[in-house]
Design a protein around this motif. Structure first.
Motif, PDB file in Angstrom:
ATOM      1  N   LYS A 194       0.826  -1.217   0.000  1.00 19.46           N
ATOM      2  CA  LYS A 194       0.000   0.000   0.000  1.00 19.46           C
ATOM      3  C   LYS A 194       0.858   1.265   0.000  1.00 19.46           C
ATOM      4  N   SER A 195       1.827   1.320   0.901  1.00 24.70           N
ATOM      5  CA  SER A 195       2.663   2.521   1.007  1.00 24.70           C
ATOM      6  C   SER A 195       3.505   2.710  -0.250  1.00 24.70           C
ATOM      7  N   THR A 196       4.045   1.614  -0.786  1.00 21.53           N
ATOM      8  CA  THR A 196       4.848   1.709  -2.000  1.00 21.53           C
ATOM      9  C   THR A 196       4.001   2.170  -3.179  1.00 21.53           C
ATOM     10  N   PHE A 197       2.781   1.655  -3.255  1.00 25.18           N
ATOM     11  CA  PHE A 197       1.861   2.110  -4.302  1.00 25.18           C
ATOM     12  C   PHE A 197       1.651   3.614  -4.218  1.00 25.18           C
ATOM     13  N   LEU A 198       1.369   4.108  -3.018  1.00 20.97           N
ATOM     14  CA  LEU A 198       1.109   5.536  -2.849  1.00 20.97           C
ATOM     15  C   LEU A 198       2.337   6.356  -3.233  1.00 20.97           C
ATOM     16  N   GLN A 199       3.508   5.905  -2.812  1.00 18.62           N
ATOM     17  CA  GLN A 199       4.741   6.643  -3.093  1.00 18.62           C
ATOM     18  C   GLN A 199       5.054   6.669  -4.584  1.00 18.62           C
ATOM     19  N   CYS A 200       4.852   5.546  -5.263  1.00 18.76           N
ATOM     20  CA  CYS A 200       5.121   5.507  -6.707  1.00 18.76           C
ATOM     21  C   CYS A 200       4.077   6.307  -7.477  1.00 18.76           C
ATOM     22  N   ALA A 201       2.818   6.207  -7.080  1.00 21.93           N
ATOM     23  CA  ALA A 201       1.758   6.931  -7.772  1.00 21.93           C
ATOM     24  C   ALA A 201       1.913   8.435  -7.616  1.00 21.93           C
ATOM     25  N   ALA A 202       2.454   8.869  -6.472  1.00 21.90           N
ATOM     26  CA  ALA A 202       2.595  10.301  -6.200  1.00 21.90           C
ATOM     27  C   ALA A 202       3.951  10.856  -6.599  1.00 21.90           C
ATOM     28  N   GLY A 203       4.793  10.020  -7.203  1.00 21.04           N
ATOM     29  CA  GLY A 203       6.103  10.494  -7.617  1.00 21.04           C
ATOM     30  C   GLY A 203       7.084  10.679  -6.480  1.00 21.04           C
ATOM     31  N   LEU A 204       6.800  10.077  -5.318  1.00 24.74           N
ATOM     32  CA  LEU A 204       7.714  10.144  -4.182  1.00 24.74           C
ATOM     33  C   LEU A 204       8.757   9.039  -4.252  1.00 24.74           C
ATOM     34  N   ASP A 205       8.491   8.027  -5.054  1.00 25.98           N
ATOM     35  CA  ASP A 205       9.423   6.926  -5.290  1.00 25.98           C
ATOM     36  C   ASP A 205       9.313   6.544  -6.761  1.00 25.98           C
ATOM     37  N   ARG A 206      10.382   6.014  -7.302  1.00 33.51           N
ATOM     38  CA  ARG A 206      10.386   5.639  -8.720  1.00 33.51           C
ATOM     39  C   ARG A 206      10.229   4.129  -8.866  1.00 33.51           C
ATOM     40  N   PRO A 207       9.370   3.702  -9.781  1.00 37.19           N
ATOM     41  CA  PRO A 207       9.222   2.259  -9.990  1.00 37.19           C
ATOM     42  C   PRO A 207      10.460   1.665 -10.646  1.00 37.19           C
ATOM     43  N   THR A 208      10.687   0.408 -10.386  1.00 41.31           N
ATOM     44  CA  THR A 208      11.781  -0.306 -11.035  1.00 41.31           C
ATOM     45  C   THR A 208      11.469  -0.508 -12.518  1.00 41.31           C
ATOM     46  N   GLU A 209      10.215  -0.775 -12.814  1.00 45.46           N
ATOM     47  CA  GLU A 209       9.740  -0.906 -14.190  1.00 45.46           C
ATOM     48  C   GLU A 209       8.356  -0.281 -14.288  1.00 45.46           C
ATOM     49  N   GLY A 210       7.947   0.033 -15.530  1.00 44.89           N
ATOM     50  CA  GLY A 210       6.601   0.528 -15.767  1.00 44.89           C
ATOM     51  C   GLY A 210       6.531   2.045 -15.817  1.00 44.89           C
ATOM     52  N   THR A 211       5.324   2.551 -16.055  1.00 35.98           N
ATOM     53  CA  THR A 211       5.111   3.989 -16.196  1.00 35.98           C
ATOM     54  C   THR A 211       3.995   4.466 -15.274  1.00 35.98           C
ATOM     55  N   VAL A 212       4.130   5.717 -14.852  1.00 36.02           N
ATOM     56  CA  VAL A 212       3.119   6.368 -14.019  1.00 36.02           C
ATOM     57  C   VAL A 212       2.732   7.677 -14.693  1.00 36.02           C
ATOM     58  N   ARG A 213       1.434   7.917 -14.830  1.00 37.63           N
ATOM     59  CA  ARG A 213       0.939   9.182 -15.366  1.00 37.63           C
ATOM     60  C   ARG A 213       0.019   9.822 -14.342  1.00 37.63           C
ATOM     61  N   LEU A 214       0.162  11.126 -14.187  1.00 36.43           N
ATOM     62  CA  LEU A 214      -0.719  11.900 -13.322  1.00 36.43           C
ATOM     63  C   LEU A 214      -1.348  13.006 -14.152  1.00 36.43           C
ATOM     64  N   GLY A 215      -2.672  13.008 -14.233  1.00 34.59           N
ATOM     65  CA  GLY A 215      -3.349  13.998 -15.047  1.00 34.59           C
ATOM     66  C   GLY A 215      -2.915  13.966 -16.493  1.00 34.59           C
ATOM     67  N   GLY A 216      -2.550  12.781 -16.995  1.00 30.23           N
ATOM     68  CA  GLY A 216      -2.116  12.630 -18.376  1.00 30.23           C
ATOM     69  C   GLY A 216      -0.645  12.885 -18.616  1.00 30.23           C
ATOM     70  N   THR A 217       0.092  13.314 -17.577  1.00 33.54           N
ATOM     71  CA  THR A 217       1.514  13.598 -17.710  1.00 33.54           C
ATOM     72  C   THR A 217       2.335  12.434 -17.186  1.00 33.54           C
ATOM     73  N   GLU A 218       3.209  11.887 -18.028  1.00 36.61           N
ATOM     74  CA  GLU A 218       4.070  10.806 -17.560  1.00 36.61           C
ATOM     75  C   GLU A 218       5.169  11.375 -16.669  1.00 36.61           C
ATOM     76  N   ILE A 219       5.292  10.821 -15.467  1.00 39.82           N
ATOM     77  CA  ILE A 219       6.256  11.340 -14.497  1.00 39.82           C
ATOM     78  C   ILE A 219       7.425  10.400 -14.279  1.00 39.82           C
ATOM     79  N   THR A 220       7.397   9.220 -14.905  1.00 40.19           N
ATOM     80  CA  THR A 220       8.385   8.190 -14.612  1.00 40.19           C
ATOM     81  C   THR A 220       9.815   8.657 -14.837  1.00 40.19           C
TER      82      THR A 220
END
Length: 281
Positions: free
Chosen positions: A77-103
């Motif tokens: 749960k905590s890792t999900f929140l951190q990766c989704a909010a750009g507080l941590d970077r995923p090892t693989e994959g992409t994250v977009r917030l409001g249509g903007t890729e932040i990975t």
């Protein structure tokens, strides 16, 4: 955005779910999602000692929706929140917030994005005791280099029921009032997403209900998007949907479920997380 339109959008997101062994998937890739994770993995360490905190999450959460995230201790749960909010970077994959890729964003750009387009509400409130309530609400604007809008702060404090408390210090307020200030601070910049981490964990039941009502009204009345990590089924029942994590994967979901049903799923998931995740897929 009307409530009917938001409801239809939320239902559309869930109709596009399918199982692939990693748990249900939510939504098809579009530019109209508030939060979008594709193939997100987060691994800590290497070799036999590696910890797989997230195992290929695929989900998309619509704008103007309220999502609760639950799961046993160590479920991610905590890792999900951190990766989704750009507080941590995923090892693989992409994250977009409001249509903007932040990975692949630089730290400076990520910091700027968090200050202007994201809001955060924490269990510990995280207010600065030396600042007034108004100054705490205006802090995101100051940190982003924008001119503080005192009218916006006053309007937001009024919305959370603290219109007459702007000149007070956080230490002069109750715990529930301090969390109201934190919500006003999170909303004042009209962010794409508000991430809430156990926002009612330090509050009594009555005060917690008031805080959850404010988050719900922010979604319904302001078109805000809220993603809330919680361990409490009663809190999750305020959300449009509840996602259940187990062993770094999305094991299940419920739509607009009552607290008793959410608690029942959590009990089953905690008793046998691996088997439950497999059945859900």
């Amino acid at each position: 955005m009307g409530l009917r339109k938001k409801k239809q959008r939320a239902e559309t997101a869930t109709r596009h779910s399918d199982g692939d062994g990693e748990g249900p998937r939510f939504g098809a890739p579009t530019g109209d999602w508030a939060v979008e994770l594709r193939g997100v993995r987060r691994q800590y360490g290497r070799g036999t000692g590696a910890v797989h905190a997230l195992r290929g999450l695929d989900l998309a959460l619509p704008r103007g929706s309220f999502t609760a995230v639950m799961g046993p201790s160590g479920s991610g749960k905590s890792t999900f929140l951190q990766c989704a909010a750009g507080l941590d970077r995923p090892t693989e994959g992409t994250v977009r917030l409001g249509g903007t890729e932040i990975t692949g964003m630089s730290e400076n750009k990520l910091t700027a994005l968090r200050r202007t387009r994201l809001g955060f509400v924490f269990q510990a409130f995280n207010l600065l005791p030396s600042l007034t309530v108004e100054q705490n609400v205006l802090l995101p604007m100051r940190l982003a280099g924008h001119r503080p809008d005192r009218r916006a702060a006053a309007a937001m404090l009024s919305r959370v029921g603290l219109g007459d408390k702007g000149r007070r210090r956080p230490g002069q307020l109750s715990g529930g009032q301090q969390q109201r200030v934190a919500i006003a601070r999170a909303l004042v910049t009209s962010p794409d997403v508000i991430f809430a981490d156990e926002p009612t964990g330090a509050l009594d039941t009555t005060t917690a209900t008031e805080i959850l009502g404010l988050l719900r009204s922010a979604v319904d009345g302001m078109g805000a998007t809220v993603v809330m990590v919680t361990h409490d089924p009663s809190s999750a029942a305020w959300a449009d949907r509840t996602l259940f994590l187990a062993d770094g994967s999305i094991a299940d979901r419920l739509e607009r479920a009552p607290a008793a049903q959410i608690a029942e799923r959590m009990t089953a998931l905690t008793a046998a997380p691996a088997a439950y995740a497999g059945a859900a897929a």
